[in-house]
Design a protein around this motif. Sequence first.
Motif, PDB file in Angstrom:
ATOM      1  N   MET A   1      52.853  34.929  39.557  1.00 51.34           N
ATOM      2  CA  MET A   1      51.529  34.825  38.922  1.00 51.34           C
ATOM      3  C   MET A   1      50.382  35.052  39.920  1.00 51.34           C
ATOM      4  N   THR A   2      50.714  35.385  41.160  1.00 50.34           N
ATOM      5  CA  THR A   2      49.685  35.556  42.181  1.00 50.34           C
ATOM      6  C   THR A   2      48.649  36.599  41.774  1.00 50.34           C
ATOM      7  N   GLY A   3      49.124  37.751  41.286  1.00 49.08           N
ATOM      8  CA  GLY A   3      48.213  38.813  40.897  1.00 49.08           C
ATOM      9  C   GLY A   3      47.289  38.397  39.775  1.00 49.08           C
ATOM     10  N   THR A   4      47.818  37.692  38.786  1.00 49.70           N
ATOM     11  CA  THR A   4      47.009  37.234  37.651  1.00 49.70           C
ATOM     12  C   THR A   4      45.962  36.220  38.099  1.00 49.70           C
ATOM     13  N   ILE A   5      46.342  35.330  39.005  1.00 53.43           N
ATOM     14  CA  ILE A   5      45.389  34.337  39.523  1.00 53.43           C
ATOM     15  C   ILE A   5      44.243  35.037  40.254  1.00 53.43           C
ATOM     16  N   ASN A   7      43.241  38.125  39.771  1.00 49.32           N
ATOM     17  CA  ASN A   7      42.473  38.861  38.769  1.00 49.32           C
ATOM     18  C   ASN A   7      41.503  37.934  38.041  1.00 49.32           C
ATOM     19  N   THR A   8      41.995  36.742  37.690  1.00 52.69           N
ATOM     20  CA  THR A   8      41.147  35.760  37.010  1.00 52.69           C
ATOM     21  C   THR A   8      40.005  35.301  37.908  1.00 52.69           C
ATOM     22  N   ALA A   9      40.335  35.038  39.169  1.00 54.93           N
ATOM     23  CA  ALA A   9      39.312  34.597  40.135  1.00 54.93           C
ATOM     24  C   ALA A   9      38.249  35.672  40.338  1.00 54.93           C
ATOM     25  N   ILE A  11      37.135  37.800  38.129  1.00 53.11           N
ATOM     26  CA  ILE A  11      36.214  37.782  36.990  1.00 53.11           C
ATOM     27  C   ILE A  11      35.238  36.618  37.107  1.00 53.11           C
ATOM     28  N   ILE A  12      35.747  35.459  37.521  1.00 53.40           N
ATOM     29  CA  ILE A  12      34.879  34.294  37.701  1.00 53.40           C
ATOM     30  C   ILE A  12      33.827  34.575  38.778  1.00 53.40           C
ATOM     31  N   ALA A  13      34.278  35.123  39.906  1.00 60.25           N
ATOM     32  CA  ALA A  13      33.362  35.435  41.010  1.00 60.25           C
ATOM     33  C   ALA A  13      32.333  36.488  40.588  1.00 60.25           C
ATOM     34  N   GLY A  14      32.803  37.530  39.911  1.00 64.13           N
ATOM     35  CA  GLY A  14      31.889  38.572  39.458  1.00 64.13           C
ATOM     36  C   GLY A  14      30.855  38.052  38.470  1.00 64.13           C
ATOM     37  N   SER A  15      31.289  37.145  37.590  1.00 63.54           N
ATOM     38  CA  SER A  15      30.371  36.569  36.605  1.00 63.54           C
ATOM     39  C   SER A  15      29.293  35.731  37.280  1.00 63.54           C
ATOM     40  N   ASN A 134      43.352  46.039  39.530  1.00 63.76           N
ATOM     41  CA  ASN A 134      42.639  45.628  38.326  1.00 63.76           C
ATOM     42  C   ASN A 134      41.600  44.565  38.639  1.00 63.76           C
ATOM     43  N   ALA A 135      41.931  43.668  39.574  1.00 56.35           N
ATOM     44  CA  ALA A 135      40.999  42.610  39.966  1.00 56.35           C
ATOM     45  C   ALA A 135      39.725  43.201  40.556  1.00 56.35           C
ATOM     46  N   THR A 136      39.880  44.253  41.355  1.00 53.54           N
ATOM     47  CA  THR A 136      38.715  44.911  41.957  1.00 53.54           C
ATOM     48  C   THR A 136      37.819  45.518  40.882  1.00 53.54           C
ATOM     49  N   LEU A 137      38.441  46.206  39.935  1.00 52.68           N
ATOM     50  CA  LEU A 137      37.687  46.821  38.845  1.00 52.68           C
ATOM     51  C   LEU A 137      37.007  45.757  37.986  1.00 52.68           C
ATOM     52  N   ASP A 138      37.719  44.675  37.699  1.00 55.34           N
ATOM     53  CA  ASP A 138      37.169  43.615  36.852  1.00 55.34           C
ATOM     54  C   ASP A 138      36.044  42.855  37.542  1.00 55.34           C
ATOM     55  N   PHE A 139      36.106  42.756  38.875  1.00 54.60           N
ATOM     56  CA  PHE A 139      35.012  42.108  39.605  1.00 54.60           C
ATOM     57  C   PHE A 139      33.716  42.884  39.396  1.00 54.60           C
ATOM     58  N   VAL A 140      33.807  44.201  39.529  1.00 54.80           N
ATOM     59  CA  VAL A 140      32.618  45.045  39.335  1.00 54.80           C
ATOM     60  C   VAL A 140      32.134  44.949  37.888  1.00 54.80           C
ATOM     61  N   SER A 141      33.078  45.050  36.946  1.00 57.86           N
ATOM     62  CA  SER A 141      32.715  45.009  35.523  1.00 57.86           C
ATOM     63  C   SER A 141      32.084  43.667  35.147  1.00 57.86           C
ATOM     64  N   SER A 142      32.675  42.567  35.621  1.00 56.72           N
ATOM     65  CA  SER A 142      32.160  41.243  35.268  1.00 56.72           C
ATOM     66  C   SER A 142      30.779  41.008  35.873  1.00 56.72           C
ATOM     67  N   THR A 143      30.536  41.589  37.039  1.00 54.22           N
ATOM     68  CA  THR A 143      29.206  41.480  37.655  1.00 54.22           C
ATOM     69  C   THR A 143      28.160  42.161  36.786  1.00 54.22           C
TER      70      THR A 143
END
Length: 229
Positions: A1-5, A7-9, A11-15, A134-143
């Motif tokens: 679950m490391t990757g999912t954690i 990825n979730t983090a 999104i939180i950071a980007g938000s 995906n985490a990198t992309l989601d960080f940008v998107s969530s920001t």
Amino acid sequence: MTGTIVNTAAIIAGSIVGAILHRGIKEKYKEVLYTGLGLASLGIGLNAFISNMPKSEYPVLFIISLAIGGVAGTWADIDGRFKRLVNKRSKSASPNRLADGLSTAILLYCIGPLSMLGPVISALKGDHTFLFTNATLDFVSSTVFASTYGIGMVLAAPVLFLWQGMFYGVACLSATAVSDALMAELLLVGGLMITGSGLGLLGLKDCKTLNLLPALLVPVIWFLIIAMT
């Protein structure tokens, strides 16, 4: 679950970063970001649909899925219930836009090759590359999302965690449960749902994409029936 954690983090950071920027961005720039999100949604959704259409073993299944899922979702009023819940909880001046942003973000974060294949590969091979990307992309998107809609966008993070956790768990239980054929059908339906969200963000058509969520269950049920026959 490391990757999912991770990825979730992300999104939180980007938000959080986006919410901080939100206070200093003029309305005209927020409108530009709003339009950009709509165009990005259209591009991502259409790409998912077009690239997976040749892989489909049942070319009309996505149509049946959207029809059945749409009727079921409309009957349950998923879109309306979601917006009422956000409106009730939100302190934002524009709670309806937050609801629209959340629904689009959830679809973008969850319905995509990296987000769906990533947990499977992580479970079977221990390779987190897809999810880290995906985490990198989601960080940008969530920001970008949070700079437009505010800190409420962080609510998409637990949804992503549960979504990817489901794929991870299923893959751990059965290596053949999430087949390439099923993944293609899910991405076909999901791609059109993301496209619908893009149309809504651009103000062209309110497709009430959350009412289409049950459509994602139809391919799963279909493949279960096929497996049992």
